[in-house]
Design a protein around this motif. Structure first.
Motif, PDB file in Angstrom:
ATOM      1  N   ARG A   6       0.824  -1.206   0.000  1.00  0.00           N
ATOM      2  CA  ARG A   6       0.000   0.000   0.000  1.00  0.00           C
ATOM      3  C   ARG A   6       0.859   1.256   0.000  1.00  0.00           C
ATOM      4  O   ARG A   6       0.567   2.223  -0.703  1.00  0.00           O
ATOM      5  N   GLN A   7       1.932   1.258   0.782  1.00  0.00           N
ATOM      6  CA  GLN A   7       2.796   2.425   0.824  1.00  0.00           C
ATOM      7  C   GLN A   7       3.482   2.658  -0.515  1.00  0.00           C
ATOM      8  O   GLN A   7       3.607   3.794  -0.973  1.00  0.00           O
ATOM      9  N   ARG A   8       3.917   1.574  -1.132  1.00  0.00           N
ATOM     10  CA  ARG A   8       4.578   1.740  -2.432  1.00  0.00           C
ATOM     11  C   ARG A   8       3.602   2.231  -3.493  1.00  0.00           C
ATOM     12  O   ARG A   8       3.940   3.081  -4.321  1.00  0.00           O
ATOM     13  N   LEU A   9       2.385   1.705  -3.467  1.00  0.00           N
ATOM     14  CA  LEU A   9       1.398   2.168  -4.432  1.00  0.00           C
ATOM     15  C   LEU A   9       1.044   3.620  -4.188  1.00  0.00           C
ATOM     16  O   LEU A   9       0.919   4.408  -5.135  1.00  0.00           O
ATOM     17  N   PHE A  10       0.879   4.010  -2.911  1.00  0.00           N
ATOM     18  CA  PHE A  10       0.587   5.413  -2.603  1.00  0.00           C
ATOM     19  C   PHE A  10       1.747   6.305  -3.030  1.00  0.00           C
ATOM     20  O   PHE A  10       1.527   7.395  -3.588  1.00  0.00           O
ATOM     21  N   ALA A  11       2.979   5.864  -2.771  1.00  0.00           N
ATOM     22  CA  ALA A  11       4.139   6.672  -3.170  1.00  0.00           C
ATOM     23  C   ALA A  11       4.192   6.826  -4.688  1.00  0.00           C
ATOM     24  O   ALA A  11       4.497   7.909  -5.204  1.00  0.00           O
ATOM     25  N   ALA A  12       3.869   5.756  -5.410  1.00  0.00           N
ATOM     26  CA  ALA A  12       3.890   5.845  -6.870  1.00  0.00           C
ATOM     27  C   ALA A  12       2.814   6.799  -7.378  1.00  0.00           C
ATOM     28  O   ALA A  12       3.071   7.653  -8.235  1.00  0.00           O
ATOM     29  N   LEU A  13       1.585   6.679  -6.846  1.00  0.00           N
ATOM     30  CA  LEU A  13       0.501   7.565  -7.285  1.00  0.00           C
ATOM     31  C   LEU A  13       0.783   9.002  -6.892  1.00  0.00           C
ATOM     32  O   LEU A  13       0.571   9.934  -7.688  1.00  0.00           O
ATOM     33  N   ALA A  14       1.243   9.210  -5.636  1.00  0.00           N
ATOM     34  CA  ALA A  14       1.528  10.573  -5.188  1.00  0.00           C
ATOM     35  C   ALA A  14       2.674  11.188  -5.998  1.00  0.00           C
ATOM     36  O   ALA A  14       2.606  12.348  -6.417  1.00  0.00           O
ATOM     37  N   GLY A  15       3.739  10.414  -6.213  1.00  0.00           N
ATOM     38  CA  GLY A  15       4.850  10.926  -7.008  1.00  0.00           C
ATOM     39  C   GLY A  15       4.438  11.271  -8.427  1.00  0.00           C
ATOM     40  O   GLY A  15       4.835  12.306  -8.971  1.00  0.00           O
ATOM     41  N   PHE A  16       3.612  10.412  -9.024  1.00  0.00           N
ATOM     42  CA  PHE A  16       3.139  10.704 -10.378  1.00  0.00           C
ATOM     43  C   PHE A  16       2.274  11.967 -10.390  1.00  0.00           C
ATOM     44  O   PHE A  16       2.367  12.781 -11.312  1.00  0.00           O
ATOM     45  N   LEU A 156      -6.738  11.595  -2.881  1.00  0.00           N
ATOM     46  CA  LEU A 156      -7.292  10.650  -3.848  1.00  0.00           C
ATOM     47  C   LEU A 156      -6.342   9.479  -4.081  1.00  0.00           C
ATOM     48  O   LEU A 156      -6.786   8.323  -4.196  1.00  0.00           O
ATOM     49  N   ALA A 157      -5.033   9.763  -4.143  1.00  0.00           N
ATOM     50  CA  ALA A 157      -4.062   8.677  -4.312  1.00  0.00           C
ATOM     51  C   ALA A 157      -4.076   7.743  -3.114  1.00  0.00           C
ATOM     52  O   ALA A 157      -3.998   6.515  -3.267  1.00  0.00           O
ATOM     53  N   TYR A 158      -4.189   8.300  -1.903  1.00  0.00           N
ATOM     54  CA  TYR A 158      -4.257   7.449  -0.708  1.00  0.00           C
ATOM     55  C   TYR A 158      -5.509   6.584  -0.732  1.00  0.00           C
ATOM     56  O   TYR A 158      -5.464   5.393  -0.403  1.00  0.00           O
ATOM     57  N   TRP A 159      -6.652   7.182  -1.123  1.00  0.00           N
ATOM     58  CA  TRP A 159      -7.898   6.414  -1.182  1.00  0.00           C
ATOM     59  C   TRP A 159      -7.820   5.312  -2.232  1.00  0.00           C
ATOM     60  O   TRP A 159      -8.247   4.170  -1.985  1.00  0.00           O
ATOM     61  N   LEU A 160      -7.245   5.642  -3.392  1.00  0.00           N
ATOM     62  CA  LEU A 160      -7.103   4.632  -4.436  1.00  0.00           C
ATOM     63  C   LEU A 160      -6.158   3.512  -3.997  1.00  0.00           C
ATOM     64  O   LEU A 160      -6.437   2.327  -4.232  1.00  0.00           O
ATOM     65  N   ALA A 161      -5.036   3.884  -3.364  1.00  0.00           N
ATOM     66  CA  ALA A 161      -4.088   2.856  -2.914  1.00  0.00           C
ATOM     67  C   ALA A 161      -4.730   1.943  -1.882  1.00  0.00           C
ATOM     68  O   ALA A 161      -4.584   0.718  -1.933  1.00  0.00           O
ATOM     69  N   ARG A 162      -5.475   2.547  -0.962  1.00  0.00           N
ATOM     70  CA  ARG A 162      -6.138   1.730   0.071  1.00  0.00           C
ATOM     71  C   ARG A 162      -7.211   0.844  -0.542  1.00  0.00           C
ATOM     72  O   ARG A 162      -7.346  -0.333  -0.195  1.00  0.00           O
ATOM     73  N   ARG A 163      -7.976   1.396  -1.474  1.00  0.00           N
ATOM     74  CA  ARG A 163      -9.063   0.627  -2.086  1.00  0.00           C
ATOM     75  C   ARG A 163      -8.512  -0.512  -2.960  1.00  0.00           C
ATOM     76  O   ARG A 163      -9.078  -1.613  -2.975  1.00  0.00           O
ATOM     77  N   LEU A 164      -7.434  -0.238  -3.698  1.00  0.00           N
ATOM     78  CA  LEU A 164      -6.891  -1.253  -4.580  1.00  0.00           C
ATOM     79  C   LEU A 164      -6.181  -2.368  -3.816  1.00  0.00           C
ATOM     80  O   LEU A 164      -6.224  -3.528  -4.221  1.00  0.00           O
TER      81      LEU A 164
END
Length: 407
Positions: A6-16, A156-164
């Motif tokens: 989850r942290q890696r996905l959030f970091a990727a979405l937030a960084g993008f 939104l990135a945090y919500w998407l990472a948590r949901r995915l």
């Protein structure tokens, strides 16, 4: 591990998101500055056209009519700060100063009195530069809006990472809570995506592993229980052989113990690989006849004591190897309990196969292998989804088998 995903996905979405915002902000600034420079250049080109036309019509170079643009006949007339940054051969230039002026220079190649002449248009465009002034006046508002949008994008990135990642976390938690022997069911197995496929594959894998472990444990337990008695009998008989030669009874005991061990080992290995044995339609009457022929070859028993009442063809669902092992052991047990003079009756009626052997009156009840042989026969039947029951009596011993019907 799930938190790391989850942290890696959030970091990727937030960084993008942040990178995209910075790229678009930089692109907007570049477009604004380029547009501003193009506008100033366009003004200089229009003024150059006016000056050139006036020179052709009147033969003299007149000052520019624009308050922001000045005309210079010679290069040395230009301000020193301009001459330091723009060479005489340059067709145009842009000069930044530390005193607030911002110059744009355009060289004019004219012809005066039949001689080529290079003049210059110098525009001090600092008063008309709007991008820098706009950044100073409303930059705080733009920065605030940008930060708010970035914060919204991060939420939104945090919500998407948590949901995915939540289905994967739930799947990992359920897999972590699995206990040996417990039922395997993952809540995400009905999803139509890759997570559902993974859950179904994990269910199948866990179930197969549990079945393998159960077969291994059962095999070890059966080896310990079923082989101990014949091995003990063989050891005791051989110990007596050191003192005196073996008699016929001792030799018969050794032979019987050896036969029991061979049959038990066959059953144990068949049960150990029961999951790999294919299930098919088995003709039960044919299997019964083969087992009876083997019984007559291996045991001194009179075939006239047999009563057989089976249909001409009896198809059941099972495995031929397991069926043969089950019937062979049932017939061998019938002779063991009834003796060589017993009568054996085999009949099939209303879906039940009954194997009945007579027992002589007053004969003590004989138990083979401390009743563990019945346990093996039960497991053989369960491996084929059959039912089997044992009914000992004073004058007869009956084994009732309910085979699975053929599809």
């Amino acid at each position: 591990m799930s938190k790391s995903i989850r942290q890696r996905l959030f970091a990727a979405l937030a960084g993008f998101t942040v990178l995209l915002c910075l790229c678009y902000t930089g692109l907007a600034l570049v477009i604004a500055y380029v547009t501003e420079d193009m506008l100033v250049q366009r003004l200089l080109e229009r003024e150059a056209a006016v000056v050139s036309q006036h020179l052709r019509q009147h033969g003299e170079l007149t000052p520019s009519g624009n308050d922001l643009i000045k005309t210079y006949v010679n290069y040395h007339d230009l301000p020193q700060v301009v001459r330091e940054q723009v060479s005489p051969s340059a067709p145009r230039g842009e000069v930044f100063t530390t005193t607030g002026q911002h110059y744009h220079v355009l060289a004019l190649d004219l012809v005066a009195a039949g001689q080529p002449q290079r003049s210059y248009l110098l525009a001090d465009v600092a008063p008309v530069l709007v991008v820098q002034r706009l950044a100073q006046e409303v930059g705080g508002v733009v920065l605030g809006v940008a930060l708010a949008l970035i914060a919204l994008a991060l939420l939104l990135a945090y919500w998407l990472a948590r949901r995915l990642v939540l289905p994967l976390q739930r799947l990992a938690q359920e897999a972590r809570q699995l206990a040996p022997g417990s039922a395997v069911h993952f809540s995400e197995r009905d999803r139509p995506d890759e997570i559902g496929f993974l859950a179904r594959r994990l269910e199948t894998t866990f179930a197969e592993l549990q079945a393998v472990l159960q077969r291994e444990q059962a095999f070890a337990r059966d080896v310990s229980h079923e082989l101990r008695t014949p091995l003990t009998l063989m050891h005791n008989t051989l110990a007596l052989a050191e003192a005196r030669p073996l008699g016929r009874q001792e030799q018969a005991q050794l032979r019987q113990s050896s036969d029991e061990m061979r049959a038990t080992i066959d059953v144990l290995f068949a049960l150990a690989r029961a999951e790999q044995l294919p299930g098919d339609v088995v003709e039960l009457r044919g299997c019964m006849e083969q087992c009876l022929l083997r019984l007559l070859d291996e045991h001194p028993w009179d075939a006239s004591l047999l009563t057989l009442d089976l249909p001409e063809r009896l198809d059941v669902a099972g495995n031929a190897q397991l069926v043969m092992l089950l019937i062979n052991n049932c017939l061998a047990n019938a002779l063991f309990h009834g003796g060589p003079d017993c009568r054996i009756s085999i009949a099939f009626a209303q879906g039940h196969l009954n194997i009945i052997n007579t027992v002589q009156a007053g004969q003590p009840r004989r138990v083979q292998g401390f009743a563990h042989g019945q346990n093996l026969l039960l497991r053989l039947a369960q491996a084929m989804r059959w039912d089997i029951a044992f009914h000992p009596g004073a004058t007869q011993y009956r084994v009732a088998i309910v085979p699975a019907p053929a599809p």
